[in-house]
Design a protein around this motif. Sequence first.
Motif, PDB file in Angstrom:
ATOM      1  N   HIS A  28      14.398  23.601  47.652  1.00 45.45           N
ATOM      2  CA  HIS A  28      13.054  22.844  47.812  1.00 45.45           C
ATOM      3  C   HIS A  28      12.944  21.941  46.488  1.00 45.45           C
ATOM      4  O   HIS A  28      13.168  22.185  45.428  1.00 45.45           O
ATOM      5  N   ASN A  29      12.353  20.522  46.525  1.00 43.21           N
ATOM      6  CA  ASN A  29      11.973  19.983  45.579  1.00 43.21           C
ATOM      7  C   ASN A  29      11.046  20.484  44.818  1.00 43.21           C
ATOM      8  O   ASN A  29       9.984  20.598  45.192  1.00 43.21           O
ATOM      9  N   LEU A  30      11.127  20.586  43.526  1.00 43.31           N
ATOM     10  CA  LEU A  30      10.344  21.239  42.661  1.00 43.31           C
ATOM     11  C   LEU A  30       9.607  20.385  41.629  1.00 43.31           C
ATOM     12  O   LEU A  30       8.740  20.787  40.963  1.00 43.31           O
ATOM     13  N   GLY A  31      10.306  19.184  41.356  1.00 46.75           N
ATOM     14  CA  GLY A  31       9.787  18.414  40.513  1.00 46.75           C
ATOM     15  C   GLY A  31      10.440  18.445  39.299  1.00 46.75           C
ATOM     16  O   GLY A  31      11.143  19.323  39.056  1.00 46.75           O
ATOM     17  N   ILE A  32      10.011  17.586  38.135  1.00 48.78           N
ATOM     18  CA  ILE A  32      10.841  17.890  36.803  1.00 48.78           C
ATOM     19  C   ILE A  32      10.453  19.143  36.324  1.00 48.78           C
ATOM     20  O   ILE A  32      11.332  19.732  35.598  1.00 48.78           O
ATOM     21  N   GLY A  33       9.189  19.527  36.326  1.00 48.77           N
ATOM     22  CA  GLY A  33       8.702  20.775  35.595  1.00 48.77           C
ATOM     23  C   GLY A  33       9.516  22.050  36.364  1.00 48.77           C
ATOM     24  O   GLY A  33      10.149  22.869  35.489  1.00 48.77           O
ATOM     25  N   GLY A  34       9.503  22.316  37.621  1.00 47.55           N
ATOM     26  CA  GLY A  34      10.201  23.201  38.159  1.00 47.55           C
ATOM     27  C   GLY A  34      11.914  23.150  38.118  1.00 47.55           C
ATOM     28  O   GLY A  34      12.334  24.140  37.837  1.00 47.55           O
ATOM     29  N   ALA A  35      12.366  22.241  37.918  1.00 44.79           N
ATOM     30  CA  ALA A  35      13.923  22.184  37.528  1.00 44.79           C
ATOM     31  C   ALA A  35      13.962  22.493  36.311  1.00 44.79           C
ATOM     32  O   ALA A  35      15.052  23.006  36.092  1.00 44.79           O
ATOM     33  N   VAL A  36      13.250  21.723  35.272  1.00 44.74           N
ATOM     34  CA  VAL A  36      13.741  22.205  34.123  1.00 44.74           C
ATOM     35  C   VAL A  36      13.361  23.658  33.707  1.00 44.74           C
ATOM     36  O   VAL A  36      14.345  24.411  32.897  1.00 44.74           O
ATOM     37  N   GLN A  37      12.500  24.327  34.322  1.00 47.87           N
ATOM     38  CA  GLN A  37      12.217  25.805  34.167  1.00 47.87           C
ATOM     39  C   GLN A  37      13.551  26.529  34.659  1.00 47.87           C
ATOM     40  O   GLN A  37      13.668  27.515  34.283  1.00 47.87           O
ATOM     41  N   THR A  38      14.067  26.013  35.888  1.00 47.02           N
ATOM     42  CA  THR A  38      15.032  26.522  36.435  1.00 47.02           C
ATOM     43  C   THR A  38      16.285  26.698  35.193  1.00 47.02           C
ATOM     44  O   THR A  38      16.977  27.534  35.360  1.00 47.02           O
ATOM     45  N   GLY A  39      16.315  25.580  34.696  1.00 43.05           N
ATOM     46  CA  GLY A  39      17.316  25.678  33.553  1.00 43.05           C
ATOM     47  C   GLY A  39      17.249  26.529  32.468  1.00 43.05           C
ATOM     48  O   GLY A  39      18.012  27.218  31.868  1.00 43.05           O
ATOM     49  N   TYR A  40      15.906  26.679  32.159  1.00 41.31           N
ATOM     50  CA  TYR A  40      15.484  27.603  30.990  1.00 41.31           C
ATOM     51  C   TYR A  40      15.844  29.056  31.753  1.00 41.31           C
ATOM     52  O   TYR A  40      15.939  29.989  30.744  1.00 41.31           O
ATOM     53  N   LYS A  41      15.445  29.337  33.074  1.00 45.75           N
ATOM     54  CA  LYS A  41      15.720  30.710  33.280  1.00 45.75           C
ATOM     55  C   LYS A  41      17.409  30.923  33.384  1.00 45.75           C
ATOM     56  O   LYS A  41      17.739  31.975  32.952  1.00 45.75           O
ATOM     57  N   TYR A  42      18.103  30.000  33.616  1.00 48.86           N
ATOM     58  CA  TYR A  42      19.427  30.031  33.302  1.00 48.86           C
ATOM     59  C   TYR A  42      19.908  30.399  31.953  1.00 48.86           C
ATOM     60  O   TYR A  42      20.727  31.104  31.757  1.00 48.86           O
TER      61      TYR A  42
END
Length: 250
Positions: free
Chosen positions: A78-92
């Motif tokens: 799903h499209n999460l926007g910039i905040g959700g996308a970057v947080q995914t990177g932090y989780k990684y």
Amino acid sequence: MQIKNNKNLLQGGITMKILLIIPSYNEEKNILKVYNEINNYNKQNKIKYDYIFINDCSTDKSEKIFNENNINHINLIHNLGIGGAVQTGYKYALENNYDIAIQFDGDGQHDINYVSKIIEPIINEESNMVIGSRFIDDSSDFKSTKMRQCGIILISFFIKLFTQKKIHDTTSGFRAVDKKLITEFAKYYPIEYPEPVSTVTVLKKGYTVSEVGVSMNERKEGTSSIKTWKSVYYMINVILSIIVTGIRRN
């Protein structure tokens, strides 16, 4: 503490793991350019900056480009926007035990040559977060539009009002964080207006934030997510979010 190697990858003799988090939405024209710049920089400087593209449910040919070129990426369903996308990177980054994570735009505006400058205060244990700024020196010819610059000045005023810290480039997405903030951001990262709101949150929690001068490039391909007609709306909502965050943290 002194840096012990030429590219800021050693701390106390221990090699640090460094990750570029690259949010990407419909950037088919920029993906290979950004990917090749990272690879070329690593080869030329005998260094290893890892990367992860976060494909934020793109509707163009991004996924095909990632797969055909064996580019490391995560697909969001799903499209999460910039905040959700970057947080995914932090989780990684947290799951893979990285020491430093750098938010790095997928549109080609950020210059890989400045990564070493951004991470240096973190390696020297002077800052928890370092923001790449267009406004603290003459490093960058591209400063954004006059309207956005006015908005950035106003946002800066409100950040200082609630944190007593002057941040010059309040909307810069070119920023690095240490392991402590990787952990914080993996748990919580603002979905809307993530750069200024996360800066306020970090400062209110007592972390150290600094800025270093960087050069940024004007977008050559694709379209910015913030259209001109949205600039005033964006600025008003950012300021309201800062006020709410500032009050809540108090």
